[in-house]
Design an enzyme around this catalytic site. Structure first.
Site, short mmCIF file in Angstrom:
data_model
loop_
_atom_site.label_atom_id
_atom_site.label_comp_id
_atom_site.label_asym_id
_atom_site.label_seq_id
_atom_site.Cartn_x
_atom_site.Cartn_y
_atom_site.Cartn_z
CB THR A 202 -1.25 -5.01 2.01
OG1 THR A 202 -1.04 -4.61 3.37
CG2 THR A 202 -2.75 -5.06 1.75
CG PHE B 245 -3.78 -4.36 -2.73
CD1 PHE B 245 -4.57 -3.36 -2.18
CD2 PHE B 245 -2.45 -4.43 -2.35
CE1 PHE B 245 -4.05 -2.44 -1.28
CE2 PHE B 245 -1.91 -3.52 -1.45
CZ PHE B 245 -2.71 -2.53 -0.92
#
Ligand code: PEP
Ligand code: MN
Length: 633
Positions: free
Chosen positions: A534, A536
């Site tokens: 992921t 960010f």
């Protein structure tokens, strides 16, 4: 022994406890951890731990079973971060130290410093006193070498490390080096250990040629017991019957040390192998095994090096190694520490976020419950142990940054399997006074958590965010007795099962939730696809001053509803030779079937090209263009 203090202990109770222990001959250290505060009491007196346990303010007493006390994990469960100026060594960061075996001349070290810095090293090495096997080999330039080393470090803005071989040199060397290195041959030179312990500068303590791990940690204990907590262990290979390589890298020492001690450990693949082409693979293996960094020999012209040429990397090899470390770091859940690009020290510049410089305790908000993946990501990004503030929604993260109750916010933007998190793209538009100031990536490793009494066989219901359940579908298929139950949040689902206390309840989340909620990891790594990352964004208010040397920008713009309008915008980027990293379209709120485009771009060294492109795109776009942020990746 370790004395865990009660949360509400009063200052008087603390003083009383300290005097009690000191009067009996203990040395007492207070260690403030993330979850608890302890007193570490070391020394040889025999005091019944039960007697201490009865004292006011004491929660429990744990005897330390190992001969090394201050260095042991029993004494301190959190990782030690060693500070070298603004740099932090240990924890979720990888640091790379580079430079020649020996400082040979002013020109040589100045040139190497520039190359090391340009490729991403954050500290410069260079020996001035060389402990050579032969008295006829080059012995180093001594104090003159240290003077050049310091000058080179200052020229490029890197701290410097050099080996100390004699207690007589300590005071002189203090004027030149940021970090002392104790070489393999001196690991058990106890007078030298005590001396560097006393000076109180960070120390890289190399493992002795034939030292056991316990002997090595006892050597560290010598330094720590003098009141110097800043010890960085360095595995550099040991003597074995194998002669193909110069030494044999004891790669298993890394996880062993991680288990036995809270001290950071770096690896020297140069002295471990003695062969330049073996340095990159072995260095990468060390990072994969959990090392906190590397110290590598590099020289502008290794063939002409006065010492250790055959194991010294060419600058191009070092540059490639740095890129490979960068790629590997995400896999092991870490970030490579970087120093903003610059040709020299830049006094007065507000430091980059994430480099741990400058500011005091930061407050960073994230969405989710404590232990959420976003919290792990922010701990990887910010080095100075920020206060992590949980928020219910992404919108709350944005508004806490805007109203100043948080210094920064962190939000997930994109998952390598599930795609973009559109809500956050939309929020970036709704909050024009918030900008992107950084980026970080996290490998997502899901774990099945249960209450301490539960075992894998007990679990019938598994709670998690729908994404968490979907990403573990193979595991759930293989365990048909388990039923996935959607929950609003991964970490929140762990809080929920901890509260329900049912043996048949499980939750899929980050394993870091275990400590926070007092639950157990029943199985880790249950995600179907291990390539699950992921990305960010770090957010700040537009008026916050941050990194001045960005290399990435995120923009949003819309185009007129005419043929070729997007093509013309892309043409601007092509013409300015700007590399586009991402293009994504999103519906414009209130304008059905009209779209805007989000673009991530590499900012070239020549910033003007970027600014010209932005100006031209502005002219071409219909509703204007916004630069959402400029940051370093
Ligand atoms: C060095 O780092 O240059 C060195 C001499 O290393 P070691 O003490 O590990 O042999
Ligand atoms: Mn060397």
């Amino acid at each position: 022994m370790v004395i865990v203090l009660k949360r509400g202990i009063s200052p008087e109770q603390k003083d009383g406890l300290r005097s009690f222990l000191e009067n009996r001959g203990y040395q007492v250290r207070e260690i403030v951890g993330k979850e608890e505060t302890i007193f570490g009491a070391v020394g040889s007196p025999r005091v019944d731990p039960r007697e201490v346990e009865l004292l006011a303010g004491v929660m429990k007493v744990i005897p330390i079973s190992k001969p090394f006390k201050l260095a042991s994990r029993e004494m301190k469960t959190d990782d030690t971060l060693v500070s070298v100026g603004p740099l932090k060594i240990g924890g979720r960061r990888i640091v790379v130290i580079a430079g020649p075996c020996a400082v040979e001349s002013r020109e040589q070290i100045l040139e190497t410093a520039g190359l090391a810095r340009a490729s991403g090293a954050v500290m410069l090495r260079g020996g001035a006193f060389k402990p050579r096997s032969s008295p006829y080999s080059f012995q180093g330039l001594g104090e003159e070498g240290l003077r050049y080393l310091k000058e080179a470090g200052e020229a490029v803005g890197l701290p410097v490390v050099s080996e100390i071989v004699s207690t007589d040199h300590a005071d002189m060397m203090k004027e030149y080096v940021d970090v002392f290195q104790i070489g393999a041959r001196n690991m058990q030179n106890f007078e030298l250990l005590k001396k560097v312990g006393h000076i109180g500068r960070p120390v890289i303590l190399k493992r002795g040629l034939a030292a056991t791990i316990e002997e090595w940690l006892m050597a560290a204990e010598y330094i720590l017991s003098q009141g110097n907590d800043d010890v960085i262990l360095c595995e550099r290979g040991i003597r074995t019957f194998e002669t193909f390589t110069r030494n044999t890298l004891d790669i298993s020492a890394i996880p062993v040390i991680k288990n036995l001690s809270h001290l950071p450990i770096i690896v020297d693949p140069s002295h471990a192998t003695g062969l330049r082409e073996k340095v990159p693979p072995v260095g990468l293996a060390a990072i994969a095994a959990g090392a906190d960094g590397l110290i590598v020999e590099m020289h502008p012209d290794p063939a002409a090096a006065l010492s250790d040429g055959p194991q010294t990397l060419y600058p191009e090899q070092f540059e490639k190694l740095m890129r490979d470390i960068e790629a590997l770091a995400v896999v092991v859940g870490k970030e490579v520490t970087k120093i903003p690009r610059a040709s020299g020290p830049r006094p007065g510049v507000v430091p980059a976020v994430g480099d741990g410089m400058g500011e005091g305790r930061l407050r960073v908000s994230f969405q989710g419950a404590r232990g959420a993946y976003s919290e792990s990501a922010l701990r990887g990004f910010f080095q100075q142990n920020p206060e992590a503030a949980p928020k219910k929604t992404f919108d709350d993260v944005f508004s806490s940054v805007l109203d100043g109750s948080s210094d920064y916010g962190i939000v997930p933007m994109e998952n390598s399997l599930a795609g973009s998190i559109h809500e956050n793209y939309d929020l970036l538009l709704r909050y024009p006074d918030i900008k992107i100031v950084g980026e970080t990536k996290l490998r997502i490793v899901h774990s099945l958590m249960g209450i301490p009494e539960a075992s894998l066989e007990d679990i019938r219901k598994v709670f998690s965010h729908p994404q968490g359940l979907a990403q573990c579908s193979r595991f759930l298929d293989e365990h048909p007795q388990m039923e996935g139950v959607p929950f609003y949040d991964t970490a929140g689902s762990v809080a929920f099962i901890a509260q329900e206390k049912r043996r048949d309840y499980g939750a899929i989340a980050n394993e870091e939730t275990a400590k926070i909620y007092g639950v157990k990891v029943l199985k880790t790594g249950i995600e179907t696809n291990p390539l699950n990352y992921t990305r960010f964004f770090i957010l700040a208010r537009s008026d916050r001053k941050v990194d001045e040397t960005p290399n990435r920008a995120s923009l949003v713009f819309s185009t007129p509803d005419t043929p070729g309008s997007l093509f013309r915008c892309m043409g601007v980027l092509a013409e300015k030779r700007l590399n586009m990293k991402k293009l994504e379209s999103r519906p414009i709120p209130g304008k059905p079937w009209r779209y805007m485009f989000y673009v991530d771009l590499e900012i070239p060294d020549d910033m003007d090209l970027f600014h010209q492109a932005v100006a031209e795109l502005k002219k071409l776009s219909e509703e204007g263009l916004r630069v959402l942020g400029m940051y370093r990746v």
